[in-house]
Design a protein around this motif. Structure first.
Motif, PDB file in Angstrom:
ATOM      1  N   VAL A 121       9.458  77.889  -2.869  1.00  0.00           N
ATOM      2  CA  VAL A 121      10.335  78.302  -1.778  1.00  0.00           C
ATOM      3  C   VAL A 121      10.916  79.684  -2.057  1.00  0.00           C
ATOM      4  O   VAL A 121      10.965  80.546  -1.171  1.00  0.00           O
ATOM      5  CB  VAL A 121      11.462  77.279  -1.567  1.00  0.00           C
ATOM      6  CG1 VAL A 121      12.479  77.796  -0.547  1.00  0.00           C
ATOM      7  CG2 VAL A 121      10.898  75.951  -1.109  1.00  0.00           C
ATOM      8  N   VAL A 122      11.362  79.923  -3.291  1.00  0.00           N
ATOM      9  CA  VAL A 122      11.908  81.232  -3.649  1.00  0.00           C
ATOM     10  C   VAL A 122      10.863  82.315  -3.427  1.00  0.00           C
ATOM     11  O   VAL A 122      11.151  83.394  -2.883  1.00  0.00           O
ATOM     12  CB  VAL A 122      12.392  81.242  -5.111  1.00  0.00           C
ATOM     13  CG1 VAL A 122      12.895  82.629  -5.496  1.00  0.00           C
ATOM     14  CG2 VAL A 122      13.482  80.207  -5.321  1.00  0.00           C
ATOM     15  N   ALA A 123       9.624  82.041  -3.840  1.00  0.00           N
ATOM     16  CA  ALA A 123       8.555  83.017  -3.657  1.00  0.00           C
ATOM     17  C   ALA A 123       8.288  83.261  -2.172  1.00  0.00           C
ATOM     18  O   ALA A 123       8.080  84.405  -1.749  1.00  0.00           O
ATOM     19  CB  ALA A 123       7.286  82.532  -4.354  1.00  0.00           C
ATOM     20  N   ALA A 124       8.282  82.204  -1.370  1.00  0.00           N
ATOM     21  CA  ALA A 124       8.049  82.362   0.066  1.00  0.00           C
ATOM     22  C   ALA A 124       9.137  83.219   0.702  1.00  0.00           C
ATOM     23  O   ALA A 124       8.848  84.128   1.491  1.00  0.00           O
ATOM     24  CB  ALA A 124       7.982  80.992   0.740  1.00  0.00           C
ATOM     25  N   VAL A 125      10.382  82.933   0.364  1.00  0.00           N
ATOM     26  CA  VAL A 125      11.488  83.723   0.896  1.00  0.00           C
ATOM     27  C   VAL A 125      11.338  85.181   0.479  1.00  0.00           C
ATOM     28  O   VAL A 125      11.501  86.101   1.293  1.00  0.00           O
ATOM     29  CB  VAL A 125      12.840  83.165   0.410  1.00  0.00           C
ATOM     30  CG1 VAL A 125      13.980  84.105   0.795  1.00  0.00           C
ATOM     31  CG2 VAL A 125      13.084  81.784   0.992  1.00  0.00           C
ATOM     32  N   GLY A 126      11.000  85.405  -0.777  1.00  0.00           N
ATOM     33  CA  GLY A 126      10.873  86.765  -1.270  1.00  0.00           C
ATOM     34  C   GLY A 126       9.753  87.539  -0.610  1.00  0.00           C
ATOM     35  O   GLY A 126       9.967  88.635  -0.071  1.00  0.00           O
ATOM     36  N   PHE A 127       8.545  86.989  -0.628  1.00  0.00           N
ATOM     37  CA  PHE A 127       7.396  87.712  -0.095  1.00  0.00           C
ATOM     38  C   PHE A 127       7.482  87.913   1.416  1.00  0.00           C
ATOM     39  O   PHE A 127       6.954  88.900   1.940  1.00  0.00           O
ATOM     40  CB  PHE A 127       6.101  86.977  -0.449  1.00  0.00           C
ATOM     41  CG  PHE A 127       5.706  87.115  -1.893  1.00  0.00           C
ATOM     42  CD1 PHE A 127       5.497  88.360  -2.448  1.00  0.00           C
ATOM     43  CD2 PHE A 127       5.553  85.994  -2.693  1.00  0.00           C
ATOM     44  CE1 PHE A 127       5.136  88.493  -3.781  1.00  0.00           C
ATOM     45  CE2 PHE A 127       5.189  86.111  -4.025  1.00  0.00           C
ATOM     46  CZ  PHE A 127       4.977  87.375  -4.576  1.00  0.00           C
ATOM     47  N   LEU A 128       8.135  86.990   2.129  1.00  0.00           N
ATOM     48  CA  LEU A 128       8.189  87.091   3.583  1.00  0.00           C
ATOM     49  C   LEU A 128       9.379  87.894   4.092  1.00  0.00           C
ATOM     50  O   LEU A 128       9.442  88.195   5.282  1.00  0.00           O
ATOM     51  CB  LEU A 128       8.208  85.692   4.207  1.00  0.00           C
ATOM     52  CG  LEU A 128       6.925  84.881   4.016  1.00  0.00           C
ATOM     53  CD1 LEU A 128       7.108  83.470   4.553  1.00  0.00           C
ATOM     54  CD2 LEU A 128       5.736  85.556   4.689  1.00  0.00           C
TER      55      LEU A 128
END
Length: 318
Positions: A121-128
């Motif tokens: 989830v953290v990665a999704a928030v970051g990349f998006l």
């Protein structure tokens, strides 16, 4: 839904922190998010969670369901009918992600552990959201310790932030969490209006809804609840020893007892309903992700529903 069809097939699992090196975890997450999610969610510079923005725009008559925090009282008094002030979306967004990395997240009985899902989830928030100069920062919540990673823009800084989160998530810990203090830290850190994402199982018994309500009064807030199926019901597998990952307390349970399993499921349902109520009362959006479901499909469905709701609320009636 087209997005769902594109994501169907093999179940999308987040990479395992227990079996994969940090670099491999980040590489797989970036490929998954930028190639699969980004194409589906494109068309909105805010990426994961589109929002209203903060620059003042035109006013319009209040409609049921509008955010009362956007009420324009001067226009309302002059025209004698309720009006809200619409806003123009910011072109530079600051996002902060609070990540629960306490012992209760190091648990999983299905496709992954809860901490694997939290990192995804953290990665999704970051990349998006880290695009067009947008800044991303993080607060990691560990037992008795909070760590702040400053919000910066750029791919290199995002990779460094995610690496620190992954490394922190890989450590085995014991001890209790303080979600209330962690949310207060996020609120004190965010200097301008932006997006706050809280990733946790929300099992902490502190009154965390109070700082969450204060945070939602000034920022857009998304609460991502991470759940494992064994936290909702027990299987019939005989005598099992249950261990509290935070306190170390142990308890032997006879799962062959049908009444015990029913009481457990009923109490778990009450607990999750109470968590949902507290999040909703605080004014935050609520996304539930489970370790036995496809997290990408659930994420896309959530974004689609939220976009539809925002479009409906901001559409001016003829």
């Amino acid at each position: 839904m087209t997005a769902n069809r594109e994501l169907r097939g093999v179940l999308n699992r987040p990479p395992s922190l227990a079996t994969s090196p940090s670099a491999e975890v980040l590489r797989r997450l970036e490929l998954t998010i930028t190639r699969r999610l980004d194409g589906i969610l494109q068309g909105d510079y805010r990426g994961l969670v589109p929002g209203h923005g903060s620059d003042l725009g035109e006013t319009r008559e209040y409609q049921p369901g509008d955010d009362v925090r956007r009420m324009d009282w001067n226009v309302t008094a002059r025209l004698r009918t309720p009006h809200i002030r619409q806003t123009i979306a910011d072109r530079e967004l600051e996002t902060w992600v609070l990540t629960d990395l306490t012992a209760s997240l190091g648990f999983g009985t299905a496709e992954c552990e809860k901490r694997d899902l939290a990192v995804a989830v953290v990665a999704a928030v970051g990349f998006l959201t880290a695009r067009g100069g947008n800044r991303v920062g993080a607060v990691t919540m560990e037992a008795g310790h909070l760590a702040t990673i400053p919000a910066r823009s750029g791919r290199v800084n995002l990779q460094a932030l995610l690496h620190r989160v992954v490394e922190a998530a890989r450590e085995e810990r014991t001890g209790t969490a303080d979600l209330e203090a962690a949310i207060r830290r996020v609120g004190a850190t965010m200097r301008r209006r932006g997006l706050a994402v809280i990733v946790s199982d929300f099992l902490d018994r502190s009154p965390w809804e109070r700082p969450l309500r204060a945070l939602a009064a000034h920022h857009e807030v998304l609460a991502v609840e991470v759940v494992d199926p064994r936290e909702l019901e027990l299987p019939d597998i005989g005598v099992v020893r249950l261990v509290d990952p935070e306190s170390g307390a142990q308890l032997e349970v006879q799962t062959a007892n049908a009444k015990l399993r029913q009481r457990y499921a009923a109490r778990a349902a009450e607990q999750r309903a109470e968590i949902a109520r507290r999040i909703r009362a605080a004014g935050a959006d609520h996304l539930v992700l489970r370790t036995d479901r496809d997290w990408l499909v659930d994420l896309v469905q959530f974004v689609a529903r939220r976009r539809e709701r925002i479009d409906a609320l901001t559409r001016v009636r003829p």
